[in-house]
Design a protein around this motif. Sequence first.
Motif, PDB file in Angstrom:
ATOM      1  N   LEU A  39       0.857  -1.184   0.000  1.00 51.85           N
ATOM      2  CA  LEU A  39       0.000   0.000   0.000  1.00 51.85           C
ATOM      3  C   LEU A  39       0.891   1.231   0.000  1.00 51.85           C
ATOM      4  CD1 LEU A  39      -1.520  -2.186   2.144  1.00 51.85           C
ATOM      5  CD2 LEU A  39      -3.236  -0.437   1.839  1.00 51.85           C
ATOM      6  N   ALA A  40       0.573   2.172  -0.872  1.00 52.07           N
ATOM      7  CA  ALA A  40       1.339   3.417  -0.947  1.00 52.07           C
ATOM      8  C   ALA A  40       0.370   4.586  -0.948  1.00 52.07           C
ATOM      9  CB  ALA A  40       2.192   3.440  -2.205  1.00 52.07           C
ATOM     10  N   GLY A  41       0.670   5.587  -0.143  1.00 52.75           N
ATOM     11  CA  GLY A  41      -0.144   6.790  -0.110  1.00 52.75           C
ATOM     12  C   GLY A  41       0.092   7.654  -1.341  1.00 52.75           C
ATOM     13  N   ASP A  42      -0.618   8.769  -1.427  1.00 48.65           N
ATOM     14  CA  ASP A  42      -0.497   9.645  -2.580  1.00 48.65           C
ATOM     15  C   ASP A  42       0.702  10.592  -2.496  1.00 48.65           C
ATOM     16  OD1 ASP A  42      -1.495  11.205  -0.589  1.00 48.65           O
ATOM     17  OD2 ASP A  42      -3.130  12.063  -1.747  1.00 48.65           O
ATOM     18  N   ALA A  43       1.536  10.447  -1.491  1.00 49.56           N
ATOM     19  CA  ALA A  43       2.772  11.213  -1.375  1.00 49.56           C
ATOM     20  C   ALA A  43       3.948  10.231  -1.426  1.00 49.56           C
ATOM     21  CB  ALA A  43       2.812  11.980  -0.060  1.00 49.56           C
ATOM     22  N   LEU A  44       5.072  10.690  -1.930  1.00 48.28           N
ATOM     23  CA  LEU A  44       6.235   9.808  -1.993  1.00 48.28           C
ATOM     24  C   LEU A  44       6.697   9.436  -0.596  1.00 48.28           C
ATOM     25  CD1 LEU A  44       8.302  11.498  -4.821  1.00 48.28           C
ATOM     26  CD2 LEU A  44       6.902   9.450  -4.963  1.00 48.28           C
ATOM     27  N   GLY A  45       7.098   8.214  -0.443  1.00 51.00           N
ATOM     28  CA  GLY A  45       7.572   7.712   0.838  1.00 51.00           C
ATOM     29  C   GLY A  45       7.625   6.196   0.801  1.00 51.00           C
ATOM     30  N   GLU A  46       7.953   5.608   1.910  1.00 49.25           N
ATOM     31  CA  GLU A  46       8.033   4.157   1.987  1.00 49.25           C
ATOM     32  C   GLU A  46       6.641   3.546   1.920  1.00 49.25           C
ATOM     33  OE1 GLU A  46      10.666   1.971   2.208  1.00 49.25           O
ATOM     34  OE2 GLU A  46      11.898   3.713   1.756  1.00 49.25           O
ATOM     35  N   PRO A  47       6.443   2.540   1.069  1.00 47.56           N
ATOM     36  CA  PRO A  47       5.141   1.875   1.041  1.00 47.56           C
ATOM     37  C   PRO A  47       4.976   0.954   2.247  1.00 47.56           C
ATOM     38  CG  PRO A  47       6.621   0.822  -0.504  1.00 47.56           C
ATOM     39  CD  PRO A  47       7.349   2.014   0.062  1.00 47.56           C
ATOM     40  N   LEU A  48       3.746   0.667   2.575  1.00 46.74           N
ATOM     41  CA  LEU A  48       3.403  -0.266   3.644  1.00 46.74           C
ATOM     42  C   LEU A  48       3.395  -1.664   3.038  1.00 46.74           C
ATOM     43  CD1 LEU A  48       2.296   0.562   6.536  1.00 46.74           C
ATOM     44  CD2 LEU A  48       0.113  -0.175   5.660  1.00 46.74           C
ATOM     45  N   GLN A  49       4.047  -2.617   3.686  1.00 44.50           N
ATOM     46  CA  GLN A  49       4.082  -3.988   3.204  1.00 44.50           C
ATOM     47  C   GLN A  49       3.444  -4.891   4.248  1.00 44.50           C
ATOM     48  OE1 GLN A  49       7.923  -5.159   1.381  1.00 44.50           O
ATOM     49  NE2 GLN A  49       8.579  -3.157   2.142  1.00 44.50           N
ATOM     50  N   LEU A  50       2.513  -5.741   3.801  1.00 47.46           N
ATOM     51  CA  LEU A  50       1.774  -6.621   4.703  1.00 47.46           C
ATOM     52  C   LEU A  50       1.777  -8.042   4.173  1.00 47.46           C
ATOM     53  CD1 LEU A  50      -1.311  -4.267   4.911  1.00 47.46           C
ATOM     54  CD2 LEU A  50       0.290  -4.621   6.775  1.00 47.46           C
ATOM     55  N   ILE A  51       1.779  -9.009   5.102  1.00 45.74           N
ATOM     56  CA  ILE A  51       1.600 -10.419   4.771  1.00 45.74           C
ATOM     57  C   ILE A  51       0.579 -10.994   5.745  1.00 45.74           C
ATOM     58  CG2 ILE A  51       3.921 -10.734   3.814  1.00 45.74           C
ATOM     59  CD1 ILE A  51       4.700 -12.075   6.498  1.00 45.74           C
ATOM     60  N   ARG A  52       0.144 -12.208   5.485  1.00 44.34           N
ATOM     61  CA  ARG A  52      -0.762 -12.882   6.423  1.00 44.34           C
ATOM     62  C   ARG A  52       0.040 -13.814   7.320  1.00 44.34           C
ATOM     63  NH1 ARG A  52      -5.879 -11.555   6.083  1.00 44.34           N
ATOM     64  NH2 ARG A  52      -6.704 -11.032   4.050  1.00 44.34           N
ATOM     65  N   LYS A  53      -0.188 -13.687   8.625  1.00 45.17           N
ATOM     66  CA  LYS A  53       0.407 -14.581   9.629  1.00 45.17           C
ATOM     67  C   LYS A  53      -0.723 -15.088  10.498  1.00 45.17           C
ATOM     68  CE  LYS A  53       5.103 -12.982  10.427  1.00 45.17           C
ATOM     69  NZ  LYS A  53       6.011 -12.419  11.414  1.00 45.17           N
ATOM     70  N   ASN A  54      -0.879 -16.375  10.559  1.00 47.71           N
ATOM     71  CA  ASN A  54      -1.944 -16.981  11.360  1.00 47.71           C
ATOM     72  C   ASN A  54      -3.305 -16.394  11.024  1.00 47.71           C
ATOM     73  OD1 ASN A  54       0.024 -18.521  12.745  1.00 47.71           O
ATOM     74  ND2 ASN A  54       0.419 -16.782  14.089  1.00 47.71           N
ATOM     75  N   GLY A  55      -3.557 -16.128   9.731  1.00 47.47           N
ATOM     76  CA  GLY A  55      -4.841 -15.620   9.285  1.00 47.47           C
ATOM     77  C   GLY A  55      -5.071 -14.137   9.462  1.00 47.47           C
ATOM     78  N   LYS A  56      -4.098 -13.404  10.002  1.00 47.41           N
ATOM     79  CA  LYS A  56      -4.238 -11.962  10.219  1.00 47.41           C
ATOM     80  C   LYS A  56      -3.174 -11.211   9.449  1.00 47.41           C
ATOM     81  CE  LYS A  56      -6.198 -12.482  14.793  1.00 47.41           C
ATOM     82  NZ  LYS A  56      -6.139 -12.086  16.190  1.00 47.41           N
ATOM     83  N   LEU A  57      -3.491  -9.964   9.038  1.00 50.23           N
ATOM     84  CA  LEU A  57      -2.504  -9.147   8.369  1.00 50.23           C
ATOM     85  C   LEU A  57      -1.430  -8.693   9.340  1.00 50.23           C
ATOM     86  CD1 LEU A  57      -4.716  -6.933   6.042  1.00 50.23           C
ATOM     87  CD2 LEU A  57      -3.235  -8.816   5.383  1.00 50.23           C
ATOM     88  N   ALA A  58      -0.180  -8.722   8.894  1.00 49.17           N
ATOM     89  CA  ALA A  58       0.945  -8.311   9.735  1.00 49.17           C
ATOM     90  C   ALA A  58       1.914  -7.476   8.899  1.00 49.17           C
ATOM     91  CB  ALA A  58       1.669  -9.539  10.281  1.00 49.17           C
ATOM     92  N   PHE A  59       2.502  -6.462   9.523  1.00 56.53           N
ATOM     93  CA  PHE A  59       3.499  -5.622   8.862  1.00 56.53           C
ATOM     94  C   PHE A  59       4.772  -6.423   8.644  1.00 56.53           C
ATOM     95  CE2 PHE A  59       0.949  -2.510  11.206  1.00 56.53           C
ATOM     96  CZ  PHE A  59       0.613  -1.643  10.179  1.00 56.53           C
ATOM     97  N   LEU A  60       5.464  -6.110   7.551  1.00 56.93           N
ATOM     98  CA  LEU A  60       6.800  -6.690   7.321  1.00 56.93           C
ATOM     99  C   LEU A  60       7.828  -5.857   8.030  1.00 56.93           C
ATOM    100  CD1 LEU A  60       7.166  -7.867   3.635  1.00 56.93           C
ATOM    101  CD2 LEU A  60       7.161  -9.215   5.690  1.00 56.93           C
TER     102      LEU A  60
END
Length: 60
Positions: A39-60
Motif C-alpha cells: 500500500l502506498a499513499g499519494d505522497a512519496l515515501g516508503e510503502p506499507l508492506q503486509l503479509i498474512r500470519k496466522n490468518g491476520k494481516l501483519a506488517f513486514l
Amino acid sequence: MWGAEDAAEMTDFLENHVYAVKFDFHSGGPGYVGEYFILAGDALGEPLQLIRKNGKLAFL
C-alpha cells in the motif's frame, strides 16, 4: 498510520488516496508463500508492506 479518526474517514482515504496491490507470493527459496500486499499513499515515501500470519494481516 494515516491519521484517520474513524472508519468513515479511513474508508474515504483508502478509496481516494491509497494505491494498493496484492500478490500471491512464492519466494525463490525457503521463505514466505502467501498473500503479499503493498500500500502506498499519494505522497512519496516508503510503502506499507503486509503479509498474512496466522490468518491476520501483519506488517513486514
